[in-house]
Motif scaffolding. Structure first.
Motif, short mmCIF file in Angstrom:
data_model
loop_
_atom_site.label_atom_id
_atom_site.label_comp_id
_atom_site.label_asym_id
_atom_site.label_seq_id
_atom_site.Cartn_x
_atom_site.Cartn_y
_atom_site.Cartn_z
N GLU A 32 28.12 38.40 46.68
CA GLU A 32 29.36 38.67 45.96
C GLU A 32 29.06 39.68 44.84
N PRO A 33 29.81 40.79 44.81
CA PRO A 33 29.62 41.75 43.71
C PRO A 33 30.10 41.11 42.41
N ALA A 34 29.22 41.00 41.42
CA ALA A 34 29.57 40.28 40.19
C ALA A 34 29.93 41.24 39.05
N VAL A 35 29.24 42.37 38.97
CA VAL A 35 29.47 43.28 37.85
C VAL A 35 28.89 44.66 38.18
N VAL A 36 29.51 45.68 37.59
CA VAL A 36 29.02 47.06 37.74
C VAL A 36 28.80 47.64 36.35
N ILE A 37 27.62 48.20 36.15
CA ILE A 37 27.28 48.85 34.88
C ILE A 37 26.95 50.30 35.18
N SER A 38 27.49 51.20 34.39
CA SER A 38 27.12 52.61 34.55
C SER A 38 26.80 53.22 33.20
N ASN A 39 25.82 54.11 33.19
CA ASN A 39 25.51 54.87 31.98
C ASN A 39 26.44 56.07 31.84
N ASN A 40 27.27 56.27 32.86
CA ASN A 40 28.14 57.46 32.90
C ASN A 40 29.59 56.97 32.92
#
Ligand code: GRF
Length: 204
Positions: A32-40
């Motif tokens: 299950e995709p829980a979270v997305v973090i991006s530096n951009n």
């Protein structure tokens, strides 16, 4: 079986991330995709996360000037979302020491070549495929590996070969490799999910 919760870090397009999300949605991957973090803040990866209704965050030196604070913020975000496995899907930064220690043996990166060949600092994106073509290789491929404090150097979890064809350009080769990346990432995660791949045994 407990469903694996995935935390993604991505800097740009996030097509690998999308392939994994799609595999979760259509039942090919028990995760299950829980979270997305991006530096951009302007990455397509963040747009994709919003579209999919996945919690998403921009965390970078722009939001946290102190690298130790950025490391802490990334770690807190992963933990708050109950992440089991961290997926680096085109993440162009090194992770900080706290995140690396907490998720040791549970962070995966994908690289568009057969490591240890054509990897390391400066070998990313099209530069990898340029180097493969310049070396006259007949075979390249995809590597999924555990992440440590170095670029592209942790223990290898899975590899898949891709042929270099007569007349290939950087773009044609990159496209063939990326397609294989999408398959291999979802397949490898499913093997991890069902216990066919034991990350503890690889992280020695
Ligand atoms: C992929 O080629 C991956 O191997 C490398 O970065 C690229 C990311 O592509 N680490 P995308 O953002 O998943 O489309």
């Amino acid at each position: 079986m407990r469903i694996l919760r995935l935390g993604f870090l991505a800097s740009h397009g996030g097509s690998n991330m999308q392939a994994i999300i799609d595999a979760c949605k259509d039942g090919r991957l028990d995760a299950e995709p829980a979270v997305v973090i991006s530096n951009n803040s302007e990455s397509t990866a963040l747009e994709r996360a919003r579209r999919e209704g996945i919690p998403n965050y921009h965390l970078s030196s722009a939001t946290h000037r102190d690298p130790a604070e950025l490391d802490a913020a990334i770690l807190r975000t992963l933990e708050e979302h109950g992440v089991d496995l961290v997926i680096l899907a085109g993440y162009m930064k090194l992770l900080g020491p706290r995140t690396l220690a907490r998720y040791r043996g549970r962070i995966l990166n994908i690289h568009p070549a057969l490591l240890p060949k054509f990897g390391g600092k400066g070998l990313y994106g099209k530069k990898v495929h340029e180097a493969v073509l310049a070396a006259g290789e007949r075979v390249t491929g995809v590597t999924i590996h555990l992440v440590d404090e170095r670029y592209d150097a942790g223990p290898i979890v899975a590899q898949s070969e891709v042929p270099v064809l007569e007349g290939d350009t950087v773009d044609s080769l990159a496209a063939r490799v990326l397609e294989r990346e999408h398959q291999l990432f979802a397949e490898t995660l499913q093997k991890i999910a069902v216990g066919e791949i034991d990350l503890d045994a690889i992280d020695k």
